[in-house]
Design an enzyme around this catalytic site. Structure first.
Site, PDB file in Angstrom:
ATOM      1  N   ARG A 226      28.982 -17.510 -22.101  1.00  0.00           N
ATOM      2  CA  ARG A 226      29.869 -16.630 -21.972  1.00  0.00           C
ATOM      3  C   ARG A 226      30.840 -16.586 -21.323  1.00  0.00           C
ATOM      4  O   ARG A 226      30.992 -17.322 -20.347  1.00  0.00           O
ATOM      5  CB  ARG A 226      29.026 -15.193 -21.582  1.00  0.00           C
ATOM      6  CG  ARG A 226      28.068 -14.629 -22.322  1.00  0.00           C
ATOM      7  CD  ARG A 226      28.623 -13.771 -23.658  1.00  0.00           C
ATOM      8  NE  ARG A 226      27.726 -13.072 -24.224  1.00  0.00           N
ATOM      9  CZ  ARG A 226      27.064 -13.529 -25.377  1.00  0.00           C
ATOM     10  NH1 ARG A 226      27.552 -14.659 -25.838  1.00  0.00           N
ATOM     11  NH2 ARG A 226      26.434 -12.738 -26.332  1.00  0.00           N
ATOM     12  N   HIS A 274      33.801 -18.174 -31.142  1.00  0.00           N
ATOM     13  CA  HIS A 274      32.440 -17.673 -31.000  1.00  0.00           C
ATOM     14  C   HIS A 274      31.639 -17.765 -32.157  1.00  0.00           C
ATOM     15  O   HIS A 274      30.932 -16.917 -32.579  1.00  0.00           O
ATOM     16  CB  HIS A 274      32.543 -16.156 -30.626  1.00  0.00           C
ATOM     17  CG  HIS A 274      31.280 -15.831 -29.661  1.00  0.00           C
ATOM     18  ND1 HIS A 274      31.285 -14.711 -28.803  1.00  0.00           N
ATOM     19  CD2 HIS A 274      29.935 -15.818 -29.840  1.00  0.00           C
ATOM     20  CE1 HIS A 274      29.876 -14.522 -28.330  1.00  0.00           C
ATOM     21  NE2 HIS A 274      29.106 -15.198 -29.154  1.00  0.00           N
TER      22      HIS A 274
HETATM   23  N1  NAP Z   1      28.301 -18.731 -28.375  1.00  0.00           N
HETATM   24  C1  NAP Z   1      27.378 -18.398 -29.346  1.00  0.00           C
HETATM   25  O1  NAP Z   1      27.535 -18.495 -30.348  1.00  0.00           O
HETATM   26  C2  NAP Z   1      25.832 -17.876 -28.453  1.00  0.00           C
HETATM   27  C3  NAP Z   1      24.887 -17.558 -29.344  1.00  0.00           C
HETATM   28  C4  NAP Z   1      23.438 -17.176 -28.676  1.00  0.00           C
HETATM   29  C5  NAP Z   1      23.736 -17.074 -27.406  1.00  0.00           C
HETATM   30  N2  NAP Z   1      24.680 -17.266 -26.549  1.00  0.00           N
HETATM   31  C6  NAP Z   1      24.645 -16.908 -25.081  1.00  0.00           C
HETATM   32  O2  NAP Z   1      23.679 -17.863 -24.586  1.00  0.00           O
HETATM   33  C7  NAP Z   1      22.868 -17.488 -23.569  1.00  0.00           C
HETATM   34  C8  NAP Z   1      21.513 -17.826 -23.328  1.00  0.00           C
HETATM   35  O3  NAP Z   1      20.683 -17.537 -24.105  1.00  0.00           O
HETATM   36  P1  NAP Z   1      19.307 -17.778 -24.225  1.00  0.00           P
HETATM   37  O4  NAP Z   1      18.445 -17.320 -25.365  1.00  0.00           O
HETATM   38  O5  NAP Z   1      18.851 -19.192 -23.907  1.00  0.00           O
HETATM   39  O6  NAP Z   1      18.658 -17.174 -22.960  1.00  0.00           O
HETATM   40  P2  NAP Z   1      17.410 -17.091 -22.041  1.00  0.00           P
HETATM   41  O7  NAP Z   1      16.426 -17.500 -22.743  1.00  0.00           O
HETATM   42  O8  NAP Z   1      17.445 -15.806 -21.308  1.00  0.00           O
HETATM   43  O9  NAP Z   1      17.775 -18.379 -20.955  1.00  0.00           O
HETATM   44  C9  NAP Z   1      18.682 -17.984 -19.923  1.00  0.00           C
HETATM   45  C10 NAP Z   1      18.623 -19.036 -18.787  1.00  0.00           C
HETATM   46  O10 NAP Z   1      19.631 -18.992 -17.786  1.00  0.00           O
HETATM   47  C11 NAP Z   1      18.748 -18.849 -16.617  1.00  0.00           C
HETATM   48  N3  NAP Z   1      19.229 -18.216 -15.457  1.00  0.00           N
HETATM   49  C12 NAP Z   1      19.840 -16.659 -15.592  1.00  0.00           C
HETATM   50  N4  NAP Z   1      20.220 -16.332 -14.442  1.00  0.00           N
HETATM   51  C13 NAP Z   1      20.354 -17.424 -13.702  1.00  0.00           C
HETATM   52  C14 NAP Z   1      20.895 -17.538 -12.245  1.00  0.00           C
HETATM   53  N5  NAP Z   1      21.429 -16.508 -11.687  1.00  0.00           N
HETATM   54  N6  NAP Z   1      20.884 -18.790 -11.979  1.00  0.00           N
HETATM   55  C15 NAP Z   1      20.411 -19.651 -12.598  1.00  0.00           C
HETATM   56  N7  NAP Z   1      19.924 -19.831 -13.739  1.00  0.00           N
HETATM   57  C16 NAP Z   1      19.904 -18.391 -14.298  1.00  0.00           C
HETATM   58  C17 NAP Z   1      17.259 -18.626 -16.809  1.00  0.00           C
HETATM   59  O11 NAP Z   1      16.640 -19.152 -15.658  1.00  0.00           O
HETATM   60  P3  NAP Z   1      15.061 -18.841 -15.781  1.00  0.00           P
HETATM   61  O12 NAP Z   1      14.395 -19.742 -16.910  1.00  0.00           O
HETATM   62  O13 NAP Z   1      14.543 -19.178 -14.343  1.00  0.00           O
HETATM   63  O14 NAP Z   1      14.774 -17.311 -16.113  1.00  0.00           O
HETATM   64  C18 NAP Z   1      17.333 -19.209 -18.225  1.00  0.00           C
HETATM   65  O15 NAP Z   1      16.940 -20.410 -17.884  1.00  0.00           O
HETATM   66  C19 NAP Z   1      22.822 -15.868 -24.021  1.00  0.00           C
HETATM   67  O16 NAP Z   1      22.617 -14.684 -22.915  1.00  0.00           O
HETATM   68  C20 NAP Z   1      24.339 -15.526 -24.546  1.00  0.00           C
HETATM   69  O17 NAP Z   1      25.079 -15.247 -23.614  1.00  0.00           O
HETATM   70  C21 NAP Z   1      25.989 -17.658 -26.972  1.00  0.00           C
END
Ligand code: NAP
Length: 311
Positions: A226, A274
């Site tokens: 993001r 994006h």
């Molecule tokens: N550009 C695109 O096309 C696209 C597409 C899809 C998603 N995205 C982005 O990718 C992001 C991640 O997706 P996901 O499904 O992998 O999310 P997720 O499964 O919720 O994973 C989030 C990760 O970030 C870590 N995290 C959260 N807060 C943190 C902090 N304060 N300090 C350190 N680590 C932290 C979490 O730690 P824990 O494991 O300890 O909980 C987890 O490992 C989404 O939120 C979205 O913004 C972008």
């Protein structure tokens, strides 16, 4: 039978309706009511997109769950009118798309492809051979559904992969750290850093003047996470000073990225609109319906968002 309201942009309905109906039939829920218009007081589930028509959940008095079509929930997680459980999208199509984008852009920078793509000037520059992946440290910030899959894929190509998350994680072939001290450790050695953190108050400006200064000179940043994860001004300054060698950015604080934003013209920035990964309709419909089936069977929902943590 449950009443399901599809509340995303109207053009998405044409794509999703047949896939959702097929998945409902497969799940034994063929008689569920699936609609784009309903009396709010009779809706059990909302298939939701934050840019869709529903912003006030107050009239949805018997809601069992809101099932987000997007992985990111920053636009809905703080909505105080939503009292029902909120599930985010975790789908193999979304994950595989992200693995491919991150792998492709990592290899671009690892192999120094630009020098040859843009340097077709008749000069034979032999002798500059890229290092092997085993000699390159790459870091993934965020080891959730997407980050852990990217880390595993890069480790499979032989990269020295490090990763950072909020809580402790174990992933085969990946050196993991967590918490604020862990971030410093990871950034010190990371030659290519990919951000796959959610947008929350705790992750805003994860890369800032101080953390960018920790990174090896010439390091590359990939941001499919993001826009708010990076302090834009600090990044531009780090690119100009040479601290950061290149930034490939897929997400921005304002989207679409305004035409006059300095990222567009910067020689060390690649902008992608994006598109790193998108929810795939067929697999996503099955994920949504599986959660509806779970709700109807009294089983726990999958992929629930922690409203306090914001992801
Ligand atoms: N550009 C695109 O096309 C696209 C597409 C899809 C998603 N995205 C982005 O990718 C992001 C991640 O997706 P996901 O499904 O992998 O999310 P997720 O499964 O919720 O994973 C989030 C990760 O970030 C870590 N995290 C959260 N807060 C943190 C902090 N304060 N300090 C350190 N680590 C932290 C979490 O730690 P824990 O494991 O300890 O909980 C987890 O490992 C989404 O939120 C979205 O913004 C972008």
């Amino acid at each position: 039978m449950p009443n399901i309201l599809f509340a995303a942009r109207p053009e998405r309905w044409t794509l999703y309706e047949p896939q959702l109906r097929e998945a409902l039939a497969e799940a034994g829920l063929a008689h569920a009511v699936l609609t784009t218009e309903a009396d709010p007081s009779e809706v059990d589930y909302i298939v939701y997109a934050p840019n869709g028509p529903v912003t006030d959940f107050t009239p949805y008095t018997r809601l069992k769950a809101v099932l987000n079509l997007w992985a990111g929930v920053e636009d809905v997680v703080g909505n105080d009118t939503l009292k029902a459980p909120l599930a985010r999208m975790v789908d193999y199509g979304l994950t595989e798309g992200m693995v491919e984008w991150v792998t492709g852009h990592t290899l671009r920078h690892h192999l120094g492809m630009d020098a040859h793509i843009h340097g077709q000037d008749g000069v034979w520059r032999a002798g500059v051979v890229p290092p092997l992946a085993r000699d390159r440290t790459v870091a993934i910030l965020g080891l959730g559904a997407l980050g852990s899959a990217c880390a595993t894929a890069l480790a499979g190509l032989g990269f020295r992969v490090t990763g950072w998350s909020r809580t402790e994680k174990r992933i085969e072939g990946v050196r993991t750290e967590h918490g604020p001290d862990g971030l410093q450790e990871i950034l010190k050695s990371a030659e290519i850093v990919t951000l796959l953190l959610p947008d929350t108050p705790a992750t805003e400006n994860t890369l800032n003047v101080d953390t960018l200064a920790l990174m090896p000179r010439g390091a590359v940043i990939l941001n499919p996470g993001r826009g708010a994860l990076i302090d834009d001004d600090a990044l531009l300054a780090a690119l100009d000073s040479g601290r950061i060698g290149h930034a490939t950015l897929d997400t921005f604080r304002i989207e679409p990225l305004p035409a006059d934003h300095p990222f567009w013209a910067h020689p060390k920035v690649t902008v992608t609109p994006h598109i790193a990964s998108e929810t795939r309709v067929d697999s996503a419909a099955r994920v949504i319906v599986d959660n509806i089936r779970r709700g109807e069977a009294g089983e726990p929902f999958l992929h629930l968002v922690d409203r306090t943590l914001g992801y």
